[in-house]
Design a protein around this motif. Structure first.
Motif, PDB file in Angstrom:
ATOM      1  N   UNK A  21      22.862 -13.291  17.893  1.00 29.59           N
ATOM      2  CA  UNK A  21      23.305 -11.916  18.072  1.00 29.59           C
ATOM      3  C   UNK A  21      22.518 -10.975  17.180  1.00 29.59           C
ATOM      4  N   UNK A  22      22.251 -11.412  15.922  1.00 31.52           N
ATOM      5  CA  UNK A  22      21.486 -10.582  15.020  1.00 31.52           C
ATOM      6  C   UNK A  22      20.076 -10.378  15.535  1.00 31.52           C
ATOM      7  N   UNK A  23      19.460 -11.439  16.067  1.00 31.73           N
ATOM      8  CA  UNK A  23      18.107 -11.306  16.607  1.00 31.73           C
ATOM      9  C   UNK A  23      18.091 -10.340  17.785  1.00 31.73           C
ATOM     10  N   UNK A  24      19.081 -10.438  18.662  1.00 35.03           N
ATOM     11  CA  UNK A  24      19.124  -9.542  19.804  1.00 35.03           C
ATOM     12  C   UNK A  24      19.267  -8.089  19.365  1.00 35.03           C
ATOM     13  N   UNK A  25      20.072  -7.877  18.314  1.00 36.70           N
ATOM     14  CA  UNK A  25      20.256  -6.513  17.816  1.00 36.70           C
ATOM     15  C   UNK A  25      18.939  -5.963  17.254  1.00 36.70           C
ATOM     16  N   UNK A  26      18.204  -6.812  16.526  1.00 31.73           N
ATOM     17  CA  UNK A  26      16.936  -6.375  15.963  1.00 31.73           C
ATOM     18  C   UNK A  26      15.909  -6.139  17.056  1.00 31.73           C
ATOM     19  N   UNK A  27      15.913  -6.994  18.083  1.00 33.48           N
ATOM     20  CA  UNK A  27      14.995  -6.813  19.198  1.00 33.48           C
ATOM     21  C   UNK A  27      15.264  -5.504  19.910  1.00 33.48           C
ATOM     22  N   UNK A  36      13.084  -4.000   4.660  1.00 35.53           N
ATOM     23  CA  UNK A  36      14.000  -3.247   5.526  1.00 35.53           C
ATOM     24  C   UNK A  36      14.438  -4.090   6.717  1.00 35.53           C
ATOM     25  N   UNK A  37      13.459  -4.714   7.370  1.00 41.18           N
ATOM     26  CA  UNK A  37      13.765  -5.530   8.541  1.00 41.18           C
ATOM     27  C   UNK A  37      14.569  -6.764   8.146  1.00 41.18           C
ATOM     28  N   UNK A  38      14.207  -7.366   7.022  1.00 44.36           N
ATOM     29  CA  UNK A  38      14.893  -8.590   6.580  1.00 44.36           C
ATOM     30  C   UNK A  38      16.335  -8.311   6.185  1.00 44.36           C
ATOM     31  N   UNK A  39      16.557  -7.251   5.422  1.00 51.47           N
ATOM     32  CA  UNK A  39      17.916  -6.927   5.002  1.00 51.47           C
ATOM     33  C   UNK A  39      18.788  -6.524   6.176  1.00 51.47           C
ATOM     34  N   UNK A  40      18.211  -5.860   7.161  1.00 52.48           N
ATOM     35  CA  UNK A  40      18.965  -5.530   8.371  1.00 52.48           C
ATOM     36  C   UNK A  40      19.313  -6.796   9.135  1.00 52.48           C
ATOM     37  N   UNK A  41      18.367  -7.722   9.188  1.00 50.03           N
ATOM     38  CA  UNK A  41      18.589  -9.023   9.845  1.00 50.03           C
ATOM     39  C   UNK A  41      19.725  -9.787   9.150  1.00 50.03           C
ATOM     40  N   UNK A  42      19.733  -9.748   7.818  1.00 49.03           N
ATOM     41  CA  UNK A  42      20.661 -10.563   7.027  1.00 49.03           C
ATOM     42  C   UNK A  42      22.097 -10.033   7.009  1.00 49.03           C
ATOM     43  N   UNK A  43      22.284  -8.770   7.359  1.00 46.76           N
ATOM     44  CA  UNK A  43      23.623  -8.186   7.171  1.00 46.76           C
ATOM     45  C   UNK A  43      24.653  -8.823   8.118  1.00 46.76           C
TER      46      UNK A  43
END
Length: 304
Positions: free
Chosen positions: A2-8, A297-304
Motif C-alpha cells: 500500500x505504501x509503494x502504491x501511494x508513493x507511485x 524525503x522520499x524515504x521518510x514518506x515511504x516509512x511513515x
C-alpha cells in the motif's frame, strides 16, 4: 504494498504521461543553471538536518517560481506559492516536511546477484542507481557515502555486471545496477544486462525510486532518453541525476549547463509535470547533500 502504491501515485501518475499537446510555456529564467547553483542560504546546508524540516516561507525578496517546472515533494501544499529559497540548489526539487535524516553513518555490502530473483528479500526501501557505463555511477556512490571502496571504480566502463546491494544505516539500500550502452561491450552482453536489470525493476516492491544518471558533459544521448521512456511506460519512479556538472567545456562541444538545458527541454516536451532532477559532481561535491536530502524525503514518506 500500500505504501509503494501511494508513493507511485505521488511520483508517477502526475508526470509520466506523454504530452498530447505542446508543453506549457514557462519563464526561461525560472530555474537557470547559475541561479540554482548560487543559492547561499538554503536550509539543505544545515549539517545536521532533522526529520520534518518545514520548507521556508516566502520572504519579501523571494522570487515566486513557476510550479510547472518543479517537483513538488511529499507533503508540500500544492496551493502554496513556491519561492527560490524552498528549492534545493541545483535542482527543481521543492523541500518538503519529510526532509531529514540524510546523513550516511554506515554502509555495508550485502550481496551481488546475477538475477533479479536472487536479490535480497526484505521490506526496507531501496534506491536503484542506473546509467550509461561511463556516466560516473560508481564515483557518485563513493562520493555519497564518502568512501573510496564501496563501489568499484574503473577506467574500463562496464565493469559492474551484477546487481549489488549496499545496506545504509541498517535501514535502507543503495542498489548499484550494471551500466548500459557501453559501445565496446559485445551486443549480446548489452542485451543480457538490460534484460535482467528490467526484471529487477518490474519485480521489486521495495523500490522507492531509480536514480537515473545522465552525463551533463555531453549532449543528451538517445539511449538515456530511451531508458527514461521505458521507466515511464512501466510506472517506475525516477530522479534524473546529472553527473560531471563540473566539466564546463570551452571551444569544443557544449558546456554542461547547455547540455543540461537541452535535456530539460526533453523533459518539458515529454512530461505533464516534470520529474525531479538534480545536478552533481563527484569531483567538487556539488549536489551531494542535496541529493541525500531529496532521498530522505522520499524515504521518510515511504516509512511513515
Amino acid at each position: 504494498m500500500l505504501l509503494r502504491n501511494r508513493l507511485l501515485t505521488l511520483q508517477i501518475t502526475s508526470f509520466l504521461s506523454p504530452l498530447p499537446s505542446p508543453p506549457i510555456k514557462t519563464r526561461p529564467s525560472t530555474l537557470s543553471f547559475r541561479t540554482l547553483l548560487s543559492n547561499p542560504t538554503h536550509p539543505s546546508q544545515n549539517p545536521n538536518p532533522k526529520r520534518n524540516v518545514l520548507a521556508p516561507k516566502a520572504t519579501a525578496n523571494s522570487t515566486i517560481l513557476d510550479k510547472n517546472v518543479l517537483f513538488m515533494s511529499p507533503g508540500v501544499d500544492p496551493a502554496e506559492e513556491v519561492t527560490e529559497n524552498m528549492v534545493l540548489p541545483g535542482s527543481n526539487i521543492v523541500l518538503g516536511p519529510y526532509a531529514g535524516d540524510a546523513k550516511i553513518k554506515e554502509v555495508e555490502f550485502v550481496k551481488s546477484s546475477a538475477r533479479a530473483k536472487d536479490c535480497p528479500k526484505h521490506d526496507r526501501p531501496e534506491f536503484a542507481i542506473l546509467g550509461r557505463s561511463n556516466v560516473g555511477k560508481s564515483s557518485l556512490i563513493n562520493s555519497l557515502v564518502r568512501k573510496k571502496d564501496v563501489a568499484l571504480t574503473s577506467k574500463k566502463p562496464g565493469k559492474t555486471k551484477l546487481i549489488n546491494h549496499f545496506l545504509v544505516n541498517k535501514s535502507w539500500y543503495f542498489v548499484d545496477l550494471p551500466g548500459y550502452g557501453f559501445a565496446k561491450a559485445p551486443d549480446a552482453a548489452r542485451m543480457d544486462w538490460s534484460a535482467f536489470t528490467k526484471g529487477f525493476f518490474l519485480s521489486r516492491d521495495t523500490l522507492v525510486t531509480v536514480l537515473l544518471l545522465v552525463d551533463a558533459s555531453v549532449p543528451p544521448q538517445k539511449i538515456d532518453l530511451d531508458c527514461a521512456n521505458w521507466l515511464g511506460r512501466n510506472n517506475i519512479p525516477m530522479t534524473f541525476v546529472f553527473t560531471k556538472c563540473d566539466k564546463m567545456r570551452a571551444g569544443k562541444g557544449k558546456r554542461a549547463d547547455e547540455n543540461l538545458r537541452d535535456f530539460q527541454q526533453f523533459i518539458k516536451d515529454n512530461y505533464r509535470v516534470p520529474p525531479p532532477w538534480i545536478m552533481t559532481s563527484s569531483v567538487t561535491g556539488l549536489g551531494r547533500d542535496e541529493l541525500l536530502l531529496h532521498m530522505s524525503q522520499l524515504r521518510n514518506y515511504w516509512d511513515q
